[in-house]
Scaffold this active site. Structure first.
Site, PDB file in Angstrom:
ATOM      1  N   ASP A 132      13.743 -53.686  49.525  1.00 25.00           N
ATOM      2  CA  ASP A 132      13.067 -54.667  49.179  1.00 25.00           C
ATOM      3  C   ASP A 132      11.422 -54.245  48.309  1.00 25.00           C
ATOM      4  N   CYS A 186      30.616 -64.245  35.808  1.00 25.94           N
ATOM      5  CA  CYS A 186      30.522 -65.800  35.636  1.00 25.94           C
ATOM      6  C   CYS A 186      31.250 -66.045  34.996  1.00 25.94           C
ATOM      7  N   CYS A 192      25.106 -72.456  38.405  1.00 28.71           N
ATOM      8  CA  CYS A 192      23.403 -72.450  38.740  1.00 28.71           C
ATOM      9  C   CYS A 192      22.240 -72.724  38.049  1.00 28.71           C
ATOM     10  N   CYS A 196      19.691 -76.004  40.265  1.00 25.01           N
ATOM     11  CA  CYS A 196      18.106 -75.660  40.181  1.00 25.01           C
ATOM     12  C   CYS A 196      17.062 -76.918  40.111  1.00 25.01           C
ATOM     13  N   CYS A 239      14.350 -70.811  49.202  1.00 26.19           N
ATOM     14  CA  CYS A 239      15.724 -72.037  48.330  1.00 26.19           C
ATOM     15  C   CYS A 239      16.879 -71.086  48.433  1.00 26.19           C
ATOM     16  N   CYS A 246      27.220 -71.434  44.054  1.00 23.35           N
ATOM     17  CA  CYS A 246      28.045 -70.441  43.007  1.00 23.35           C
ATOM     18  C   CYS A 246      29.323 -70.883  43.962  1.00 23.35           C
TER      19      CYS A 246
HETATM   20  C1  B12 Z   1      10.122 -60.335  42.881  1.00 24.16           C
HETATM   21  C2  B12 Z   1      11.414 -60.615  43.467  1.00 24.16           C
HETATM   22  C3  B12 Z   1      11.543 -62.023  43.899  1.00 24.16           C
HETATM   23  C4  B12 Z   1      11.018 -63.202  43.255  1.00 24.16           C
HETATM   24  C5  B12 Z   1      11.675 -63.413  41.607  1.00 24.16           C
HETATM   25  C6  B12 Z   1      13.339 -63.245  41.902  1.00 24.16           C
HETATM   26  C7  B12 Z   1      13.460 -62.558  40.705  1.00 24.16           C
HETATM   27  N1  B12 Z   1      14.883 -62.814  40.648  1.00 24.16           N
HETATM   28  O1  B12 Z   1      13.239 -61.516  39.757  1.00 24.16           O
HETATM   29  C8  B12 Z   1      11.105 -64.777  43.970  1.00 24.16           C
HETATM   30  C9  B12 Z   1       9.700 -64.669  44.413  1.00 24.16           C
HETATM   31  C10 B12 Z   1      11.360 -65.649  42.867  1.00 24.16           C
HETATM   32  C11 B12 Z   1      12.119 -64.125  44.940  1.00 24.16           C
HETATM   33  C12 B12 Z   1      12.949 -64.452  44.695  1.00 24.16           C
HETATM   34  C13 B12 Z   1      14.181 -64.582  46.150  1.00 24.16           C
HETATM   35  N2  B12 Z   1      14.957 -62.916  46.128  1.00 24.16           N
HETATM   36 CO1  B12 Z   1      13.465 -62.050  45.974  1.00 24.16          CO
HETATM   37  N3  B12 Z   1      13.177 -60.366  45.017  1.00 24.16           N
HETATM   38  C14 B12 Z   1      12.498 -59.779  44.559  1.00 24.16           C
HETATM   39  C15 B12 Z   1      12.039 -58.003  44.417  1.00 24.16           C
HETATM   40  C16 B12 Z   1      11.013 -58.037  45.227  1.00 24.16           C
HETATM   41  C17 B12 Z   1      12.447 -57.562  42.471  1.00 24.16           C
HETATM   42  C18 B12 Z   1      13.107 -58.474  41.462  1.00 24.16           C
HETATM   43  C19 B12 Z   1      12.060 -58.280  40.509  1.00 24.16           C
HETATM   44  O2  B12 Z   1      12.041 -57.388  39.867  1.00 24.16           O
HETATM   45  N4  B12 Z   1      12.450 -59.427  40.055  1.00 24.16           N
HETATM   46  C20 B12 Z   1      11.900 -58.754  38.509  1.00 24.16           C
HETATM   47  C21 B12 Z   1      13.428 -59.143  37.292  1.00 24.16           C
HETATM   48  C22 B12 Z   1      13.397 -59.289  36.084  1.00 24.16           C
HETATM   49  O3  B12 Z   1      14.793 -57.936  37.981  1.00 24.16           O
HETATM   50  P1  B12 Z   1      15.795 -57.828  38.342  1.00 24.16           P
HETATM   51  O4  B12 Z   1      15.749 -59.270  39.724  1.00 24.16           O
HETATM   52  O5  B12 Z   1      16.158 -56.803  39.201  1.00 24.16           O
HETATM   53  O6  B12 Z   1      16.700 -58.662  37.490  1.00 24.16           O
HETATM   54  C23 B12 Z   1      17.083 -57.490  36.147  1.00 24.16           C
HETATM   55  C24 B12 Z   1      17.916 -58.657  35.353  1.00 24.16           C
HETATM   56  O7  B12 Z   1      18.035 -59.771  35.845  1.00 24.16           O
HETATM   57  C25 B12 Z   1      18.450 -57.328  34.794  1.00 24.16           C
HETATM   58  N5  B12 Z   1      18.835 -58.279  33.383  1.00 24.16           N
HETATM   59  C26 B12 Z   1      17.525 -58.850  32.951  1.00 24.16           C
HETATM   60  N6  B12 Z   1      17.823 -59.732  31.845  1.00 24.16           N
HETATM   61  C27 B12 Z   1      19.106 -59.544  31.452  1.00 24.16           C
HETATM   62  C28 B12 Z   1      19.623 -60.172  30.701  1.00 24.16           C
HETATM   63  C29 B12 Z   1      21.265 -60.099  30.571  1.00 24.16           C
HETATM   64  C30 B12 Z   1      22.401 -61.355  30.257  1.00 24.16           C
HETATM   65  C31 B12 Z   1      21.950 -59.021  32.444  1.00 24.16           C
HETATM   66  C32 B12 Z   1      23.041 -59.064  32.480  1.00 24.16           C
HETATM   67  C33 B12 Z   1      21.111 -58.784  32.523  1.00 24.16           C
HETATM   68  C34 B12 Z   1      19.674 -58.797  32.969  1.00 24.16           C
HETATM   69  O8  B12 Z   1      17.515 -56.833  34.240  1.00 24.16           O
HETATM   70  C35 B12 Z   1      16.390 -56.623  35.029  1.00 24.16           C
HETATM   71  C36 B12 Z   1      16.071 -55.840  35.613  1.00 24.16           C
HETATM   72  O9  B12 Z   1      15.089 -54.946  34.687  1.00 24.16           O
HETATM   73  C37 B12 Z   1      13.594 -57.740  44.983  1.00 24.16           C
HETATM   74  C38 B12 Z   1      13.982 -56.583  45.745  1.00 24.16           C
HETATM   75  C39 B12 Z   1      13.602 -55.417  44.053  1.00 24.16           C
HETATM   76  N7  B12 Z   1      12.499 -54.854  44.388  1.00 24.16           N
HETATM   77  O10 B12 Z   1      14.330 -55.346  43.441  1.00 24.16           O
HETATM   78  C40 B12 Z   1      13.450 -58.630  45.712  1.00 24.16           C
HETATM   79  C41 B12 Z   1      15.335 -59.236  45.930  1.00 24.16           C
HETATM   80  C42 B12 Z   1      15.890 -59.735  44.956  1.00 24.16           C
HETATM   81  N8  B12 Z   1      15.303 -60.839  46.206  1.00 24.16           N
HETATM   82  C43 B12 Z   1      16.727 -61.289  46.782  1.00 24.16           C
HETATM   83  C44 B12 Z   1      16.449 -62.607  47.458  1.00 24.16           C
HETATM   84  C45 B12 Z   1      17.762 -62.361  48.940  1.00 24.16           C
HETATM   85  C46 B12 Z   1      15.665 -63.522  47.565  1.00 24.16           C
HETATM   86  C47 B12 Z   1      16.440 -65.018  47.553  1.00 24.16           C
HETATM   87  C48 B12 Z   1      17.160 -65.235  47.984  1.00 24.16           C
HETATM   88  C49 B12 Z   1      15.588 -65.446  48.586  1.00 24.16           C
HETATM   89  C50 B12 Z   1      15.780 -67.028  49.006  1.00 24.16           C
HETATM   90  N9  B12 Z   1      16.172 -67.362  49.329  1.00 24.16           N
HETATM   91  O11 B12 Z   1      14.176 -67.348  48.981  1.00 24.16           O
HETATM   92  C51 B12 Z   1      15.155 -65.598  46.036  1.00 24.16           C
HETATM   93  C52 B12 Z   1      16.600 -65.763  45.127  1.00 24.16           C
HETATM   94  C53 B12 Z   1      15.838 -66.202  43.891  1.00 24.16           C
HETATM   95  C54 B12 Z   1      16.950 -65.663  42.348  1.00 24.16           C
HETATM   96  N10 B12 Z   1      17.440 -66.319  42.067  1.00 24.16           N
HETATM   97  O12 B12 Z   1      16.416 -64.462  42.128  1.00 24.16           O
HETATM   98  C55 B12 Z   1      17.642 -59.470  47.552  1.00 24.16           C
HETATM   99  C56 B12 Z   1      18.737 -60.203  46.079  1.00 24.16           C
HETATM  100  C57 B12 Z   1      19.706 -60.114  46.551  1.00 24.16           C
HETATM  101  C58 B12 Z   1      20.470 -59.988  45.954  1.00 24.16           C
HETATM  102  N11 B12 Z   1      22.054 -60.522  46.557  1.00 24.16           N
HETATM  103  O13 B12 Z   1      20.700 -60.189  44.888  1.00 24.16           O
HETATM  104  C59 B12 Z   1      15.948 -58.891  46.766  1.00 24.16           C
HETATM  105  C60 B12 Z   1      17.508 -57.934  45.870  1.00 24.16           C
HETATM  106  C61 B12 Z   1      15.724 -57.829  48.099  1.00 24.16           C
HETATM  107  C62 B12 Z   1      16.690 -57.001  48.995  1.00 24.16           C
HETATM  108  N12 B12 Z   1      16.015 -56.308  48.625  1.00 24.16           N
HETATM  109  O14 B12 Z   1      17.356 -57.824  49.017  1.00 24.16           O
HETATM  110  N13 B12 Z   1      12.549 -62.421  44.500  1.00 24.16           N
HETATM  111  S1  SF4 Z   2      16.119 -70.104  43.959  1.00 27.73           S
HETATM  112 FE1  SF4 Z   2      16.220 -71.931  43.960  1.00 27.73          FE
HETATM  113  S2  SF4 Z   2      14.215 -72.825  42.801  1.00 27.73           S
HETATM  114 FE2  SF4 Z   2      14.465 -70.695  42.886  1.00 27.73          FE
HETATM  115  S3  SF4 Z   2      16.084 -70.240  40.518  1.00 27.73           S
HETATM  116 FE3  SF4 Z   2      17.198 -70.194  42.638  1.00 27.73          FE
HETATM  117  S4  SF4 Z   2      17.654 -72.829  42.503  1.00 27.73           S
HETATM  118 FE4  SF4 Z   2      15.847 -72.532  41.414  1.00 27.73          FE
HETATM  119  S1  SF4 Z   3      26.843 -70.246  39.820  1.00 29.61           S
HETATM  120 FE1  SF4 Z   3      27.219 -68.023  39.711  1.00 29.61          FE
HETATM  121  S2  SF4 Z   3      29.564 -67.973  38.167  1.00 29.61           S
HETATM  122 FE2  SF4 Z   3      28.296 -69.796  38.494  1.00 29.61          FE
HETATM  123  S3  SF4 Z   3      27.074 -68.741  37.066  1.00 29.61           S
HETATM  124 FE3  SF4 Z   3      25.428 -68.765  38.483  1.00 29.61          FE
HETATM  125  S4  SF4 Z   3      25.709 -66.816  39.162  1.00 29.61           S
HETATM  126 FE4  SF4 Z   3      27.442 -67.140  37.620  1.00 29.61          FE
END
Ligand code: B12
Ligand code: SF4
Ligand code: SF4
Length: 345
Positions: A132, A186, A192, A196, A239, A246
């Site tokens: 993480d 997906c 999703c 949200c 959240c 999903c």
């Molecule tokens: C910052 C962070 C957050 C932030 C931002 C989340 C986000 N989605 O970016 C916040 C605080 C909101 C958050 C929330 C949560 N998080 Co968080 N978070 C992180 C962290 C530290 C970095 C993520 C990051 O860099 N985000 C920036 C985005 C741009 O990067 P990314 O998510 O990796 O996205 C990539 C893809 O989306 C792809 N991409 C971008 N655009 C596109 C377009 C297409 C078409 C495609 C195919 C791909 C693609 O490229 C991106 C990378 O450049 C990671 C750990 C890590 N070091 O990676 C944990 C991590 C993602 N979190 C995690 C968890 C568990 C959560 C929560 C479930 C916690 C909760 N219940 O409240 C929620 C889930 C929310 C959600 N829907 O993502 C887990 C996810 C596990 C999993 N199965 O995915 C991680 C991996 C931590 C871990 N080691 O387990 N988190």
């Molecule tokens: S974790 Fe909750 S608020 Fe954040 S993107 Fe998912 S549904 Fe929306």
């Molecule tokens: S709910 Fe799950 S299967 Fe449906 S679009 Fe979101 S991530 Fe993909």
């Protein structure tokens, strides 16, 4: 020497549910991170800006990197989803957070795997292990390691296990045979995005963290913006909604691994009961849990906002009754005052 198969076998013995190998190269999806930062979607998470260069390629973290061993750990327990609860009186706590701190538990398991690799490969082996908090785009490497695909909710989804997974990785100097990347499944679904509560998923695969309840209740250290408070509902910590709806999590794998079971204070408490829990008990319950990050003050801040957002009379009454030291903290009392105003409004 060790092979990919040896590593996977040992990872399974160490209670990892998934293990795959990604090549340590700069995958195209990694570039999306910079655009995301430029759009301001990281909010106050300055550490993401500071580590942007390293996040672009694991070889910036460890120049000798050849492979990334990505590990997945199921944390889902048999408790109901927040979307299954029909009342607003219970505190919604993210299921990843209510047990032991995964950084510690998974960190120990990864260290055991690294020690085992070192015994076989000798001192020349270089590794960096992260869960993480490291400067690694974990989901991208997980997708390339074949653990699952990045869904429209931005979570990593495994077709067999669902998305309730902790990700962790060992960057290493061994050239291990990589797995095939996972493919997006997906399809035409968008459940999703529709579910949200805040519209934080601005488009498929893109999340504006500043609108996400997980960010607002966990990452944000100060006051929760006034215009966003009502959206909290009963979400007192994190959240799970975009994963609960999903189809790949209906049903999802459930683990009986003890660290991920909820601690007593966090096992479906009502908002009122959580507020009435004395500071000392809250502090002891938070110690060593993933929620320790918020501390008692921020947890109370969140519960106070939930009281105002849900207008739950029992919780609002509790806000007036309880006189624990943390309730007098300015961060807490300001949110309590807001909540009590909602009753009148
Ligand atoms: C910052 C962070 C957050 C932030 C931002 C989340 C986000 N989605 O970016 C916040 C605080 C909101 C958050 C929330 C949560 N998080 Co968080 N978070 C992180 C962290 C530290 C970095 C993520 C990051 O860099 N985000 C920036 C985005 C741009 O990067 P990314 O998510 O990796 O996205 C990539 C893809 O989306 C792809 N991409 C971008 N655009 C596109 C377009 C297409 C078409 C495609 C195919 C791909 C693609 O490229 C991106 C990378 O450049 C990671 C750990 C890590 N070091 O990676 C944990 C991590 C993602 N979190 C995690 C968890 C568990 C959560 C929560 C479930 C916690 C909760 N219940 O409240 C929620 C889930 C929310 C959600 N829907 O993502 C887990 C996810 C596990 C999993 N199965 O995915 C991680 C991996 C931590 C871990 N080691 O387990 N988190
Ligand atoms: S974790 Fe909750 S608020 Fe954040 S993107 Fe998912 S549904 Fe929306
Ligand atoms: S709910 Fe799950 S299967 Fe449906 S679009 Fe979101 S991530 Fe993909």
């Amino acid at each position: 020497m060790v092979t990919s198969e040896d590593v996977k076998e040992r990872a399974a013995e160490l209670e990892f549910d998934l293990c795959g190998i990604a090549p340590a190269t700069s995958h195209p999806e990694l570039t999306a991170f910079r655009h995301w930062l430029e759009r301001g979607y990281a909010g106050e998470m300055q550490y993401l800006h500071r580590s942007a260069d390293r996040r672009a390629d694991v070889r910036a973290v460890m120049p000798s990197a050849r492979s990334v061993i990505v590990l997945g750990t199921v944390y889902n327990t048999d408790r109901p989803y927040s979307t299954e609860r029909l009342d607003d009186t219970h505190a919604q706590l993210a299921r990843y957070a209510w047990g032991d701190d995964y950084h510690d538990v998974i960190g120990r398991r990864m260290q055991a795997l690294v020690d085992w690799m070192r015994e076989r490969c000798g001192p020349a082996l270089e590794t960096r292990a992260y869960v993480d908090t490291g400067p690694v785009q974990e989901r991208v490497y997980a997708q390339y390691a074949g653990l699952g695909w990045i869904g429209r909710n931005t979570c990593l989804i495994n077709a067999d296990q669902g998305s309730w997974l902790f990700l962790s990785e060992i960057i290493c100097s061994l050239s291990l045979t990589p797995d095939a990347p996972a493919l997006d499944q997906c399809g035409s679904c968008s459940l999703c995005l529709d579910a949200c509560p805040t519209g934080a998923l601005t488009e498929p695969y893109v999340l504006d963290a500043t609108r996400c309840l997980s960010y607002l209740t966990i990452e944000l250290k100060g006051s929760i913006p006034l215009g966003q408070r009502s959206a909290l509902g009963a979400h007192a910590y994190g959240c799970d909604v975009c994963q609960e709806v999903c189809p790949w999590n209906l049903p999802a794998s459930v683990t009986a691994d003890a660290p991920w079971l909820p601690r007593a204070a966090f096992d479906a408490p009502t908002l009122a009961a959580l507020w009435r829990t004395p500071d000392a008990v809250l502090r002891a319950s938070l110690k060593g849990s993933a929620m320790s990050r918020a501390g008692v003050k921020r947890l109370r801040r969140n519960v106070a906002v939930c009281a105002g957002a849900t207008r739950d009379e029992e919780t609002l009454a509790a806000l007036e009754d309880v006189d624990e030291p943390s309730c007098a903290e300015p961060l807490v009392s300001e949110h309590v005052a807001w909540a009590l105003e909602q009753r009148r409004g």
